[in-house]
Design an enzyme around this catalytic site. Structure first.
Site, PDB file in Angstrom:
ATOM      1  N   CYS A  64       0.954  -1.265  -0.015  1.00  0.00           N
ATOM      2  CA  CYS A  64      -0.072  -0.054  -0.015  1.00  0.00           C
ATOM      3  C   CYS A  64       0.886   1.315   0.039  1.00  0.00           C
ATOM      4  O   CYS A  64       2.094   1.145   0.280  1.00  0.00           O
ATOM      5  CB  CYS A  64      -0.902   0.044   1.129  1.00  0.00           C
ATOM      6  SG  CYS A  64      -2.212   1.099   1.015  1.00  0.00           S
ATOM      7  N   LYS A  95     -12.415  -4.998   2.354  1.00  0.00           N
ATOM      8  CA  LYS A  95     -11.687  -3.921   3.508  1.00  0.00           C
ATOM      9  C   LYS A  95     -12.835  -2.804   3.547  1.00  0.00           C
ATOM     10  O   LYS A  95     -12.894  -1.922   2.562  1.00  0.00           O
ATOM     11  CB  LYS A  95     -10.331  -3.628   2.752  1.00  0.00           C
ATOM     12  CG  LYS A  95      -9.644  -2.709   4.010  1.00  0.00           C
ATOM     13  CD  LYS A  95      -8.108  -2.005   3.604  1.00  0.00           C
ATOM     14  CE  LYS A  95      -7.722  -1.414   4.535  1.00  0.00           C
ATOM     15  NZ  LYS A  95      -6.152  -1.152   4.211  1.00  0.00           N
ATOM     16  N   ARG A 127      -3.360   3.844  12.310  1.00  0.00           N
ATOM     17  CA  ARG A 127      -3.024   4.888  11.927  1.00  0.00           C
ATOM     18  C   ARG A 127      -2.204   5.896  12.627  1.00  0.00           C
ATOM     19  O   ARG A 127      -1.293   6.510  12.110  1.00  0.00           O
ATOM     20  CB  ARG A 127      -4.204   5.796  11.203  1.00  0.00           C
ATOM     21  CG  ARG A 127      -5.065   4.987  10.141  1.00  0.00           C
ATOM     22  CD  ARG A 127      -6.211   5.567   9.590  1.00  0.00           C
ATOM     23  NE  ARG A 127      -7.026   4.739   8.646  1.00  0.00           N
ATOM     24  CZ  ARG A 127      -8.083   5.184   8.175  1.00  0.00           C
ATOM     25  NH1 ARG A 127      -8.636   6.218   8.449  1.00  0.00           N
ATOM     26  NH2 ARG A 127      -8.782   4.535   7.386  1.00  0.00           N
ATOM     27  N   ARG A 132     -11.194   7.626   3.531  1.00  0.00           N
ATOM     28  CA  ARG A 132     -10.820   6.380   2.438  1.00  0.00           C
ATOM     29  C   ARG A 132     -12.221   5.913   1.919  1.00  0.00           C
ATOM     30  O   ARG A 132     -12.196   4.982   1.467  1.00  0.00           O
ATOM     31  CB  ARG A 132     -10.215   5.425   3.161  1.00  0.00           C
ATOM     32  CG  ARG A 132      -8.895   5.943   3.945  1.00  0.00           C
ATOM     33  CD  ARG A 132      -7.773   4.630   3.843  1.00  0.00           C
ATOM     34  NE  ARG A 132      -6.652   4.878   4.846  1.00  0.00           N
ATOM     35  CZ  ARG A 132      -5.840   5.634   4.836  1.00  0.00           C
ATOM     36  NH1 ARG A 132      -5.789   6.502   3.841  1.00  0.00           N
ATOM     37  NH2 ARG A 132      -4.677   5.445   5.759  1.00  0.00           N
ATOM     38  N   LYS A 188     -11.597  -7.582   6.567  1.00  0.00           N
ATOM     39  CA  LYS A 188     -10.980  -6.680   7.436  1.00  0.00           C
ATOM     40  C   LYS A 188     -11.927  -5.585   7.769  1.00  0.00           C
ATOM     41  O   LYS A 188     -12.448  -4.899   6.720  1.00  0.00           O
ATOM     42  CB  LYS A 188      -9.653  -6.289   6.725  1.00  0.00           C
ATOM     43  CG  LYS A 188      -8.836  -5.164   7.616  1.00  0.00           C
ATOM     44  CD  LYS A 188      -7.737  -4.767   6.818  1.00  0.00           C
ATOM     45  CE  LYS A 188      -6.916  -3.658   7.631  1.00  0.00           C
ATOM     46  NZ  LYS A 188      -5.809  -3.078   7.174  1.00  0.00           N
ATOM     47  N   SER A 226      -6.351  -3.397  14.571  1.00  0.00           N
ATOM     48  CA  SER A 226      -5.860  -2.420  15.669  1.00  0.00           C
ATOM     49  C   SER A 226      -6.837  -1.956  16.833  1.00  0.00           C
ATOM     50  O   SER A 226      -6.643  -2.593  17.734  1.00  0.00           O
ATOM     51  CB  SER A 226      -5.039  -1.152  15.205  1.00  0.00           C
ATOM     52  OG  SER A 226      -5.692  -0.462  14.452  1.00  0.00           O
ATOM     53  N   TYR A 245      -2.659  -8.867  16.406  1.00  0.00           N
ATOM     54  CA  TYR A 245      -1.754  -8.250  17.252  1.00  0.00           C
ATOM     55  C   TYR A 245      -1.694  -9.055  18.475  1.00  0.00           C
ATOM     56  O   TYR A 245      -0.429  -9.006  19.373  1.00  0.00           O
ATOM     57  CB  TYR A 245      -1.963  -6.953  17.650  1.00  0.00           C
ATOM     58  CG  TYR A 245      -2.265  -6.117  16.249  1.00  0.00           C
ATOM     59  CD1 TYR A 245      -0.900  -5.748  15.507  1.00  0.00           C
ATOM     60  CD2 TYR A 245      -3.189  -5.680  15.692  1.00  0.00           C
ATOM     61  CE1 TYR A 245      -0.844  -4.840  14.580  1.00  0.00           C
ATOM     62  CE2 TYR A 245      -3.370  -4.927  14.443  1.00  0.00           C
ATOM     63  CZ  TYR A 245      -2.221  -4.721  13.997  1.00  0.00           C
ATOM     64  OH  TYR A 245      -2.306  -3.962  12.777  1.00  0.00           O
TER      65      TYR A 245
HETATM   66  C1  PBG Z   1      -3.025   0.244   4.915  1.00  0.00           C
HETATM   67  C2  PBG Z   1      -3.678  -0.388   5.922  1.00  0.00           C
HETATM   68  C3  PBG Z   1      -4.397  -0.119   7.008  1.00  0.00           C
HETATM   69  C4  PBG Z   1      -4.477  -1.186   8.046  1.00  0.00           C
HETATM   70  C5  PBG Z   1      -3.575  -2.025   7.348  1.00  0.00           C
HETATM   71  N1  PBG Z   1      -3.217  -1.645   6.220  1.00  0.00           N
HETATM   72  C6  PBG Z   1      -5.002   1.351   7.449  1.00  0.00           C
HETATM   73  C7  PBG Z   1      -5.953   1.872   6.668  1.00  0.00           C
HETATM   74  O1  PBG Z   1      -6.447   1.520   5.732  1.00  0.00           O
HETATM   75  O2  PBG Z   1      -6.146   2.959   7.201  1.00  0.00           O
HETATM   76  C8  PBG Z   1      -5.281  -1.313   9.473  1.00  0.00           C
HETATM   77  C9  PBG Z   1      -4.809  -2.138  10.152  1.00  0.00           C
HETATM   78  C10 PBG Z   1      -4.947  -2.265  11.558  1.00  0.00           C
HETATM   79  O3  PBG Z   1      -6.131  -1.322  12.067  1.00  0.00           O
HETATM   80  O4  PBG Z   1      -4.672  -3.187  12.445  1.00  0.00           O
HETATM   81  N2  PBG Z   1      -4.007   0.509   3.917  1.00  0.00           N
END
Ligand code: PBG
Length: 332
Positions: free
Chosen positions: A120, A203, A213, A225, A256, A282, A321
């Site tokens: 990404c 996602k 973030r 997003r 996700k 997260s 995690y």
């Molecule tokens: C990047 C990405 C994100 C996550 C994984 N890859 C963040 C987003 O889309 O803002 C989130 C992972 C998490 O919250 O543990 N595109």
């Protein structure tokens, strides 16, 4: 008229009989541990909103890798937190980018540990979006538009450079249309047709990414997003996203976040025959940690119940995690 009582409790009487009829068993093979790597040296910095999760510089990460390997975890998902960012996110595809360097180091130390590279741009762009941004005027105000096809080119370069550094699996998380097809073609052309793609197929534009973030310094500097990540209210759209990913050559389908989307995990499991990956993100981690630190819940019991639930819902692989903690608890 009276009905006989149905005796369900017969099969719950003892630990032995409960074990015999248990339908889902969590093992360390189910887990992928995310790993944040950063430029600089001597860095082992705890992420404030994710207690127990750290940023590692290359010279310090060996300690973490050793623990991961000794616990029997077979894969890490690599996230780069670079020092410099620009409009194109060029450190995402630099030969000496932080992810590329970390990949080479991990593969030289632990050739059998699978390196999954998150593909990404958002950690690498100064605007924090997952693709290229075109700014133009709408009613006299600057408006940033995330460009699809122009972003694909940079994502392909990123994926190829990750594979070149030795990544075992490419995991594109950017949600541009056609990213699986573009990356598959790019990898094949560069001689990496053996490298699988773990697509973040489904996602959602989720508030549960908040702590990540902060961790990855990747919050968008303007807007959100929602023009590329999915609306949390939609399930049928998840089928369309996954169908196109399957057609374009994905090897894994990912959902996700995980907890609020267990219906989607189950749906993909039933509809497709590719391995299904659940990303326990997260915010899901931070909520459990925060409650545990307050003494409000039994952390071990809650985490194992949560992960078992994800597996029961259909997850073949769980990115979490809690991977190290869960591995410890399961090994006891
Ligand atoms: C990047 C990405 C994100 C996550 C994984 N890859 C963040 C987003 O889309 O803002 C989130 C992972 C998490 O919250 O543990 N595109």
């Amino acid at each position: 008229m009276s009905f006989p009582i149905v005796r369900h409790r017969r099969l719950r009487q003892t630990a032995a009989i409960r074990r015999m009829v248990r339908e889902t068993t969590l093992t360390v093979d189910d887990f992928v541990a995310p790993l944040f790597v950063t430029d600089g040296s001597g860095v082992r910095e705890e992420i404030p909103s994710m207690p127990g999760v750290y940023h590692w510089s290359l010279d310090r990460m060996d300690q973490e890798l050793k623990e991961i390997v000794e616990l029997g975890i077979s894969a890490v998902l690599l996230f780069g937190v670079p020092e410099s960012k620009d409009a194109q996110g060029s450190s995402a595809f630099a030969e000496n980018g932080i992810v590329q360097q970390a990949t080479r180091r991990i593969k030289s130390l632990y050739p059998d540990l699978l390196v999954i590279a998150d593909t990404c741009l958002c950690q690498f762009t100064d605007h924090g979006h997952c693709g290229l941004v075109h700014v133009h005027d709408v009613n006299g105000r600057p408006h940033g538009e995330v460009l699809n096809d122009a972003s694909l080119e940079l994502l392909v370069r990123t994926a190829v450079s990750q594979a070149k550094a030795g990544a075992d699996i490419i995991a594109p998380s950017n949600m541009m249309d056609g990213f699986v097809q573009a990356i598959r073609a790019g990898l094949d052309e560069a001689g990496y047709d053996h490298v699988p793609i773990m697509s973040y197929s489904v996602k959602y534009a989720s508030a549960f990414y908040g702590p990540f973030r902060e961790a990855a310094h990747s919050a968008p500097q303007f807007g959100d997003r929602k023009s590329y990540q999915m609306d949390p209210a939609n399930a049928r759209e998840a089928l369309r996203e996954s169908e196109s990913d399957v057609r374009e050559g994905a090897d894994f389908l990912m959902v996700k976040p995980a907890m609020a989307y267990m219906d989607i995990i189950r749906m993909l499991k039933d509809q497709f025959d590719l391995p299904v990956v659940a990303y326990n993100v997260s915010g899901e981690y931070s909520m459990v940690k925060a409650a545990a630190l307050q003494g409000w819940i039994d952390e071990e019991a809650v985490v194992l119940e949560m992960l078992t639930g994800l597996k029961r819902a259909g997850a073949d692989v769980i990115i979490t995690y809690f991977a190290k903690d869960a591995a410890k608890w399961l090994n006891q």
